[in-house]
Design an enzyme around this catalytic site. Structure first.
Site, PDB file in Angstrom:
ATOM      1  N   CYS A  58       0.821  -1.229   0.000  1.00 38.87           N
ATOM      2  CA  CYS A  58       0.000   0.000   0.000  1.00 38.87           C
ATOM      3  C   CYS A  58       0.851   1.274   0.000  1.00 38.87           C
ATOM      4  CB  CYS A  58      -0.938  -0.003   1.199  1.00 38.87           C
ATOM      5  SG  CYS A  58      -0.216  -0.657   2.702  1.00 38.87           S
TER       6      CYS A  58
ATOM      7  N   GLN B 219       1.948   5.461   8.917  1.00 40.51           N
ATOM      8  CA  GLN B 219       1.005   4.474   8.378  1.00 40.51           C
ATOM      9  C   GLN B 219      -0.145   4.180   9.339  1.00 40.51           C
ATOM     10  OE1 GLN B 219       4.701   2.266   6.166  1.00 40.51           O
ATOM     11  NE2 GLN B 219       2.842   1.064   6.315  1.00 40.51           N
TER      12      GLN B 219
ATOM     13  N   ARG C 245       4.109   3.272  12.330  1.00 43.93           N
ATOM     14  CA  ARG C 245       2.660   3.135  12.530  1.00 43.93           C
ATOM     15  C   ARG C 245       2.187   4.296  13.395  1.00 43.93           C
ATOM     16  NH1 ARG C 245       0.164  -0.033   9.450  1.00 43.93           N
ATOM     17  NH2 ARG C 245       1.228  -1.927  10.108  1.00 43.93           N
TER      18      ARG C 245
HETATM   19  P1  NAP Z   1      -8.931  -9.411   6.747  1.00 43.60           P
HETATM   20  O1  NAP Z   1      -9.777  -8.205   6.968  1.00 43.60           O
HETATM   21  O2  NAP Z   1      -8.317 -10.063   7.936  1.00 43.60           O
HETATM   22  O3  NAP Z   1      -9.849 -10.502   5.973  1.00 43.60           O
HETATM   23  C1  NAP Z   1      -9.338 -11.745   5.524  1.00 43.60           C
HETATM   24  C2  NAP Z   1     -10.388 -12.827   5.674  1.00 43.60           C
HETATM   25  O4  NAP Z   1     -10.663 -13.098   7.054  1.00 43.60           O
HETATM   26  C3  NAP Z   1     -11.778 -12.546   5.143  1.00 43.60           C
HETATM   27  O5  NAP Z   1     -11.826 -12.619   3.758  1.00 43.60           O
HETATM   28  C4  NAP Z   1     -12.597 -13.645   5.808  1.00 43.60           C
HETATM   29  O6  NAP Z   1     -12.438 -14.848   5.051  1.00 43.60           O
HETATM   30  C5  NAP Z   1     -11.898 -13.841   7.141  1.00 43.60           C
HETATM   31  N1  NAP Z   1     -12.703 -13.354   8.278  1.00 43.60           N
HETATM   32  C6  NAP Z   1     -12.766 -13.980   9.467  1.00 43.60           C
HETATM   33  N2  NAP Z   1     -13.564 -13.320  10.314  1.00 43.60           N
HETATM   34  C7  NAP Z   1     -14.045 -12.256   9.658  1.00 43.60           C
HETATM   35  C8  NAP Z   1     -14.922 -11.194  10.012  1.00 43.60           C
HETATM   36  N3  NAP Z   1     -15.476 -11.099  11.223  1.00 43.60           N
HETATM   37  N4  NAP Z   1     -15.194 -10.241   9.089  1.00 43.60           N
HETATM   38  C9  NAP Z   1     -14.638 -10.310   7.862  1.00 43.60           C
HETATM   39  N5  NAP Z   1     -13.818 -11.290   7.478  1.00 43.60           N
HETATM   40  C10 NAP Z   1     -13.499 -12.255   8.367  1.00 43.60           C
HETATM   41  O7  NAP Z   1      -7.726  -9.116   5.743  1.00 43.60           O
HETATM   42  P2  NAP Z   1      -7.372  -7.761   4.956  1.00 43.60           P
HETATM   43  O8  NAP Z   1      -6.826  -6.731   5.883  1.00 43.60           O
HETATM   44  O9  NAP Z   1      -8.525  -7.401   4.076  1.00 43.60           O
HETATM   45  O10 NAP Z   1      -6.112  -8.244   4.067  1.00 43.60           O
HETATM   46  C11 NAP Z   1      -6.262  -9.213   3.059  1.00 43.60           C
HETATM   47  C12 NAP Z   1      -4.969  -9.351   2.266  1.00 43.60           C
HETATM   48  O11 NAP Z   1      -4.698  -8.138   1.604  1.00 43.60           O
HETATM   49  C13 NAP Z   1      -3.718  -9.639   3.118  1.00 43.60           C
HETATM   50  O12 NAP Z   1      -2.859 -10.490   2.428  1.00 43.60           O
HETATM   51  C14 NAP Z   1      -3.080  -8.306   3.262  1.00 43.60           C
HETATM   52  O13 NAP Z   1      -1.691  -8.398   3.495  1.00 43.60           O
HETATM   53  C15 NAP Z   1      -3.365  -7.729   1.897  1.00 43.60           C
HETATM   54  N6  NAP Z   1      -3.312  -6.289   1.897  1.00 43.60           N
HETATM   55  C16 NAP Z   1      -3.895  -5.651   2.924  1.00 43.60           C
HETATM   56  C17 NAP Z   1      -3.860  -4.286   2.941  1.00 43.60           C
HETATM   57  C18 NAP Z   1      -4.536  -3.576   4.079  1.00 43.60           C
HETATM   58  O14 NAP Z   1      -4.501  -2.421   4.045  1.00 43.60           O
HETATM   59  N7  NAP Z   1      -5.182  -4.207   5.063  1.00 43.60           N
HETATM   60  C19 NAP Z   1      -3.266  -3.563   1.923  1.00 43.60           C
HETATM   61  C20 NAP Z   1      -2.698  -4.253   0.840  1.00 43.60           C
HETATM   62  C21 NAP Z   1      -2.724  -5.632   0.852  1.00 43.60           C
HETATM   63  P3  NAP Z   1     -13.511 -16.046   5.070  1.00 43.60           P
HETATM   64  O15 NAP Z   1     -14.775 -15.560   4.423  1.00 43.60           O
HETATM   65  O16 NAP Z   1     -12.823 -17.068   4.242  1.00 43.60           O
HETATM   66  O17 NAP Z   1     -13.694 -16.407   6.497  1.00 43.60           O
END
Ligand code: NAP
Length: 371
Positions: A136, A163, A268
Site C-alpha cells: 500500500c 502508516q 505506525r
Molecule cells: P482481513 O480483513 O483479515 O480478511 C481476511 C479474511 O478473514 C476474510 O476474507 C474472511 O475470510 C476472514 N474473516 C474472518 N472473520 C471475519 C470477520 N469477522 N469479518 C470479515 N472477514 C473475516 O484481511 P485484509 O486486511 O482485508 O487483508 C487481506 C490481504 O490483503 C492480506 O494479504 C493483506 O496483506 C493484503 N493487503 C492488505 C492491505 C490492508 O490495508 N489491510 C493492503 C494491501 C494488501 P472467510 O470468508 O474465508 O472467512
C-alpha cells in the site's frame, strides 16, 4: 465471451472495499460471479444484481478452477496453500491477488496501471497469469510522484511513513479505537475541565499507556497518544520488511534496469485508513519548482495538488480529509535547505482504496477487456 470470476477474501477489509468499488462502478455487469469463503461455506453470499447465492468452499481447487479469473483478498497463507495446488492441477486462468506472497516472483507482475500499464500489457502478451497488488505504501507513493520519476529527474528517494492502523488489519484498527476510548475514560473528564492542570491530565494518560490495563494484544504497544516505529518483521540488514518492500517493489513496478534507491523509516501512527509519507527527493539537477509542480500534477488524474500554505495543508493534506477518497493528496512541496537538487513533499492516500483494492479492481477490468 462472458467471463467467469471467482472472489475469495471478499468479506475482509480489503475485499469489502473492493466489492463496494466494483458495485459502485457497475463492474460486475455481464460477468458470471461466484463468491468463496474459507469459514462460511454454504452461508448466503453478497447480493449481486438482486441474487444471493450460497458461498462456495475457497479450498476446493476443482470449484475454483472452473473460473477464468480468480480475485483473492484472503491473505498470504491462503495464497501459499491454494495457488500452487491450482497451478499443479493445470488451471491456466488469471490470478489477481492483494497479498504479498507472489509479488516478487518472476512470473508475476505488481499491478499499478496508472504507473506501469505498459508492463502489464507486455506481461499479458507474454502469457503471464499472476497479477498482484502492491504494498500500500509503495503504490501510494508512486501514484503521488511518478510524474517526477517519469521525467528521469529523480536520483534517490527517502520516505518517512506515517502508516494507519488499517494497514495492520481489522482487529488492530479496532484496538486503536479501544485504546482511544480507554484514554477518554481515564482522562477525558479532567481534560475537559479548564481548571485541571494539564500536566496532571498528561500524567493520567501516560500512566494508562504504561499500565497493563491498556488494550495492546494486537499491536503489542500503545498506538493512541503514541506511535510505533516498526512495521512487519526484521530483515538481516536492519531494515524492517516494510522498508525493504519500499525499495524492491518500487523498482519492480517501474520495471527499472538500474534500481532507483528508495529507503526510509516506516512508522505506525494512530490514523484510521490513510497512509502519509514525508518524502525527500534528491534530483539529478536543479529543476525549478514550477516545473516540479507541473510534472507532479500532470502524472495522473488522482493527484490532488495542495498549495504549500497552512490553510490548504490543514484543510486538504491530512488523513481526516483524504480518508475514503481516491485522491492522492500531495503538498508541502519545496526546495530544501540541503541544496537546490533536494525537494521535500508530503503525501496522503487512502490505503484501502489506491493502497489495496483499486489496483486489483482495475486489473480485473483490464482482463475483462474494459480497461
Ligand atoms: P482481513 O480483513 O483479515 O480478511 C481476511 C479474511 O478473514 C476474510 O476474507 C474472511 O475470510 C476472514 N474473516 C474472518 N472473520 C471475519 C470477520 N469477522 N469479518 C470479515 N472477514 C473475516 O484481511 P485484509 O486486511 O482485508 O487483508 C487481506 C490481504 O490483503 C492480506 O494479504 C493483506 O496483506 C493484503 N493487503 C492488505 C492491505 C490492508 O490495508 N489491510 C493492503 C494491501 C494488501 P472467510 O470468508 O474465508 O472467512
Amino acid at each position: 465471451m462472458n467471463k467467469s470470476v471467482g472472489f475469495i477474501g471478499w468479506r475482509g477489509m480489503v475485499g469489502a472495499v473492493l466489492l463496494q468499488r466494483l458495485q459502485a462502478e457497475n463492474d460486475l455487469a455481464g460477468v458470471t460471479t461466484r463468491f468463496f469463503s474459507t469459514s462460511q461455506v454454504g452461508e448466503p453470499g453478497p447480493v449481486i444484481d438482486g441474487v444471493q447465492a450460497p458461498l462456495a468452499d475457497a479450498r476446493d481447487v476443482q470449484a475454483l478452477a472452473e473460473h477464468d479469473i480468480l480475485v483473492t483478498c484472503q491473505g498470504g497463507d491462503y495464497t501459499k496453500d491454494v495457488h500452487p495446488r491450482l497451478r499443479a492441477a493445470g488451471w491456466n486462468g488469471y490470478w489477481i491477488d492483494a497479498a504479498s506472497t507472489l509479488r516478487m516472483e518472476d512470473r508475476s507482475v505488481i499491478v499499478l496501471d496508472p504507473v506501469n500499464r505498459s508492463l502489464i500489457d507486455e506481461a499479458l502478451e507474454k502469457g503471464l497469469k499472476d497479477f498482484i497488488g502492491g504494498n500500500c505504501t509503495v503504490s501510494l507513493m508512486l501514484l503521488a510522484i511518478h510524474g517526477l520519476i517519469d521525467q528521469g529527474w529523480v536520483e534517490w528517494i527517502s520516505t518517512m511513513t506515517y502508516q494507519s492502523a488499517s494497514g495492520a488489519g481489522a482487529a488492530q484498527m479496532k484496538e486503536l479505537v479501544v485504546q482511544m476510548a480507554q484514554i477518554g475514560q481515564a482522562a477525558g473528564v479532567a481534560a475537559a475541565d479548564l481548571r485541571q492542570p494539564v500536566l496532571e491530565v498528561e500524567q493520567q494518560v501516560t500512566e494508562l499507556l504504561r499500565s497493563a490495563d491498556l488494550a495492546t494484544d494486537k499491536f503489542g504497544a500503545p498506538l493512541a497518544a503514541s506511535l510505533i516505529p516498526w512495521i512487519d518483521r526484521a530483515m538481516d540488514n536492519g531494515q524492517t520488511r516494510e522498508e525493504w518492500k519500499g525499495g524492491v517493489e518500487t523498482n519492480k513496478i517501474l520495471g527499472r534496469a538500474t534500481p532507483l534507491p528508495v529507503d526510509g523509516q516506516c512508522v505506525r501512527v494512530g490514523a484510521m485508513r490513510c497512509h502519509s509519507q514525508g518524502l525527500t527527493l534528491k534530483l539529478k539537477q536543479d529543476i525549478p519548482l514550477d516545473e516540479v509542480e507541473a510534472a507532479l500534477r500532470a502524472a495522473n488524474e488522482w493527484v490532488h495538488w495542495v498549495p504549500n500554505t497552512k490553510e490548504d495543508t490543514v484543510r486538504a493534506l491530512t488523513p481526516a480529509a483524504v480518508s475514503g477518497r481516491l485522491d492522492i493528496a500531495i503538498g508541502r512541496v519545496r526546495k530544501m535547505a540541503l541544496g537546490p537538487e533536494y525537494v521535500t513533499a508530503f503525501t496522503v492516500g487512502d490505503q484501502l482504496l489506491w493502497g489495496a483494492a483499486e489496483p486489483v479492481r482495475r486489473m480485473l477490468n483490464i482482463l475483462l477487456g474494459r480497461g
